[in-house]
Design an enzyme around this catalytic site. Sequence first.
Site, PDB file in Angstrom:
ATOM      1  CG  LEU D 225      -1.972   1.046   1.312  1.00  0.00           C
ATOM      2  CD1 LEU D 225      -2.984   0.847   0.214  1.00  0.00           C
ATOM      3  CD2 LEU D 225      -2.641   1.025   2.676  1.00  0.00           C
ATOM      4  CG  ASP D 226      -0.427   4.574   0.625  1.00  0.00           C
ATOM      5  OD1 ASP D 226      -1.230   4.539  -0.310  1.00  0.00           O
ATOM      6  OD2 ASP D 226      -0.772   4.800   1.795  1.00  0.00           O
TER       7      ASP D 226
END
Lengths: 282, 282, 282, 282
Positions: D225-226
């Site tokens: 994520l990210d």
Amino acid sequence: MTDAHTLIVRFRAPDRPGILASITPLLAAAGCDVREAQIYGDPDSLAFFVRIVVASPIDEAALASSLASWLDAWADRWSIVDADRPLRTLIAVSRFGHCLVDLIHKQEIGSLPIAIVGVLSNHPDMAPLCNYHGIAYTHAPMDEGKAAQEDRFRALIEETNPDLVVLARYMQVLSNPFAQDLAGRCINIHHSFLPSFKGAKPYHQAHGRGVKLIGATAHYVTADLDEGPIIEQDVRRITHATTADQAVGIGREIEASVLSRAVKWHAEHRVFINGQKTVVLL
Amino acid sequence: MTDAHTLIVRFRAPDRPGILASITPLLAAAGCDVREAQIYGDPDSLAFFVRIVVASPIDEAALASSLASWLDAWADRWSIVDADRPLRTLIAVSRFGHCLVDLIHKQEIGSLPIAIVGVLSNHPDMAPLCNYHGIAYTHAPMDEGKAAQEDRFRALIEETNPDLVVLARYMQVLSNPFAQDLAGRCINIHHSFLPSFKGAKPYHQAHGRGVKLIGATAHYVTADLDEGPIIEQDVRRITHATTADQAVGIGREIEASVLSRAVKWHAEHRVFINGQKTVVLL
Amino acid sequence: MTDAHTLIVRFRAPDRPGILASITPLLAAAGCDVREAQIYGDPDSLAFFVRIVVASPIDEAALASSLASWLDAWADRWSIVDADRPLRTLIAVSRFGHCLVDLIHKQEIGSLPIAIVGVLSNHPDMAPLCNYHGIAYTHAPMDEGKAAQEDRFRALIEETNPDLVVLARYMQVLSNPFAQDLAGRCINIHHSFLPSFKGAKPYHQAHGRGVKLIGATAHYVTADLDEGPIIEQDVRRITHATTADQAVGIGREIEASVLSRAVKWHAEHRVFINGQKTVVLL
Amino acid sequence: MTDAHTLIVRFRAPDRPGILASITPLLAAAGCDVREAQIYGDPDSLAFFVRIVVASPIDEAALASSLASWLDAWADRWSIVDADRPLRTLIAVSRFGHCLVDLIHKQEIGSLPIAIVGVLSNHPDMAPLCNYHGIAYTHAPMDEGKAAQEDRFRALIEETNPDLVVLARYMQVLSNPFAQDLAGRCINIHHSFLPSFKGAKPYHQAHGRGVKLIGATAHYVTADLDEGPIIEQDVRRITHATTADQAVGIGREIEASVLSRAVKWHAEHRVFINGQKTVVLL
């Protein structure tokens, strides 16, 4: 404090000692608590620009009564407004919708304190969009001549009584008398970084000159085309490889962004006209 | 590969099919390995701009011999240079040292591929700085008249044989013939975001107009003052509260930054003149 | 007015009604004329930050006497300073001179209101530059150990009595007690856009992550490394083609620019610490 | 030339001598004229990234046949696409419409070379907007559980067969297998300047830290994520006075702008994945 009003006291006064020292006790005496204050004394015009936001137990009319004699004595221009009242705004466009789409969206999601009282255009293109958003659309074509068309624009202003008129890529030049009537309450977006590239097709002018940044300028409309007081400007980088058409595309985003900031600051009562210039108290 | 030369092959050619298809095999045949290539075909001038960086087993003269017949046949202008040879650079200044300080510092720490062959000024102010850095300083005052002073400038150019002349806030206008002689090898920094605010005191002009951004422009010098091809520009935000003097201070940083980028790109052989514009292959 | 003092009254007060209404009449009674006023009420900390610039017939000590009882009663922290007194500033560096060169140049041309009382470094590299500019240079190498070196730094502070210590690419971490002693009067430049890329070699970290903008951050030094209140930040665009070394070069300009702005605002008494954050009244 | 195809030949190849020297004659032999070429050789991954735009007398399939043996031999990954074919794009949103409004408007006025094949949302809010624009809207609520909802998303992808999936403020985390399936063809907009402020409520994190610039990041979705390869980022200045809510408002414009640039560059076949980073050939 839940029943308090948030009011904005703004004025322009000739610069002299004692302005803050005499207004602030009056505000305190009226039960007002200062939440924000922005002050600018201009060394050139020798004018003092003041914007004070107060939590007030009384409404704008009552506070105006209370302060009127001081404001009349000290200030050139003043107003007291309720920060929670959205500014009645009439928008004029031609065929390009990017600024209009942006203003409507920001108004709808609560990020622009305006109420859109109508849209006027010399073209029919934006009617479906306005219908979808429930905004009255006036199609005032140029067929009947410029004077007749401008009369319709003026009539719409009388009818809708806007606080602010926004020319959101409205590609018609206002007549001098009309521009003068709208002085200080009409914002235009010009699609160049003024004072460069006044007049028509500024992105093509910029492309021809080979500049490395293009921009947009939001300004108050005056009788002098593209010469009104500038409220906001911004630029974006381009290169030799950017075509004039691509510059137009990049410019759209700058225009929408710059215009919405200018409208927001005006609607928050932050912008003062100072001769040919503005003071923007952020 | 430790004995390889890093060479830059750059040329401008009328646009026609087969340019890359015919030059790249020639480079391969010469033992050159392409490390970088930037190509731009301008749809307006129908010119093709090419900069190819190669690791070469032979030096620039040898590669030039090898490619000359192809380059003469296909290109309007071409050159082959050694990327590791710093560009001989003569700098002219008046009284303000911020650009000169910046160029010297960047040269000294290895971030500008230039060799400073001298500094000329119509004032004595920068002599101590140049002495400290071991740079020859020529004080050519205006007392004896503009023509005589320009003769000294020209003589210094003949003597030092620079590849590039940088006007780093040199507040004298070059005569037309001198400007023409220096075409394409003389960079000036103008302290405004051209084409706005040509001529003198641009920050004061900008302050008077009330713009919200100020800028600087590095451009090649031409006989038309402030009209030469723009290499680089940048801007910084100001407000109504920024005085003209403060704008001058903010501007200094933009000037130094913009000028050093333009000099760096020129010294890396990235900048091509394309009529009134530039192509900068980054 | 030629004999007037320009004084800055600044304070931080718990937010309550009547602050401006009671201080401004006191200023008027002392013969002071308000030239500028910036006020910020923070909704989170419920603190009111005030910076008022006045033309005063009396000097800072006299005005302080006159206002002390009000300020002691209302404010957490306050000071009254003469705007024309440059801030005594001690600068610490290691081997990289770009921030130091920039600070010295801006101080010399009058664009930074500081007086440089000395430069300390753990390396000898910047000694010639400081000698040239007539600035005392203290070489405090790390050879004798970190504690001994920090003792020399502390001794120099005692001796030169600076108002401000600037870590202008000083590549040593201060001990916790030393950092705490300097709280609120020591500014560091970190070569990344904090909170990204804390710690060592931030440009290499940024290059490794593939970010499209790199930056620098000026902040007050605290015992928590790279966690102090941020005064100013800025960024510049890079691309996939920018090497880590090139990023270092681009970063130097951002660092010098950001640090000089932070030092200027601090020296103009515009910066307040607000918990882990700053309030910068421009 | 009116019957010519504009084709884009793009590939990633291990770096070795002769790439351009061997592909360009093949293009010439196929009757193709090079209009643009961008080449980047990455010194870290030792990969060569090439994007060549040609005017071709034959279509993409025919050119692919013609070049396939060379491309298979030299390149890791390659594709040949028609520049005039808009990219089939599926957009996922939650409740915030600013990015969706922007993408639809830019697509409609011809400034984004995509065809929107549908919009999926876990909320019903954007249905009227999509209906107005004639875009199929799939409401896939979270009520039935995350797995079931993701199955509906996957089914919609199978049904609409998009080239690109855009998470335009879609506030759901994709499962790892789904993220992996979409590798290289799914772009997310994160509302911070990554790697700062990963995770939830980044504007509130930024406000809490007291940063002076906020930003947004468009990146390819990965299982981490990210952490996916960053395509584009941008920032806007804020001050101590900017509330977290105001930052959210300012951020919306950056998000829409950054996301639309990333989508445009991807749709123009300019973006290559290079490990954890991207190469964007502009």
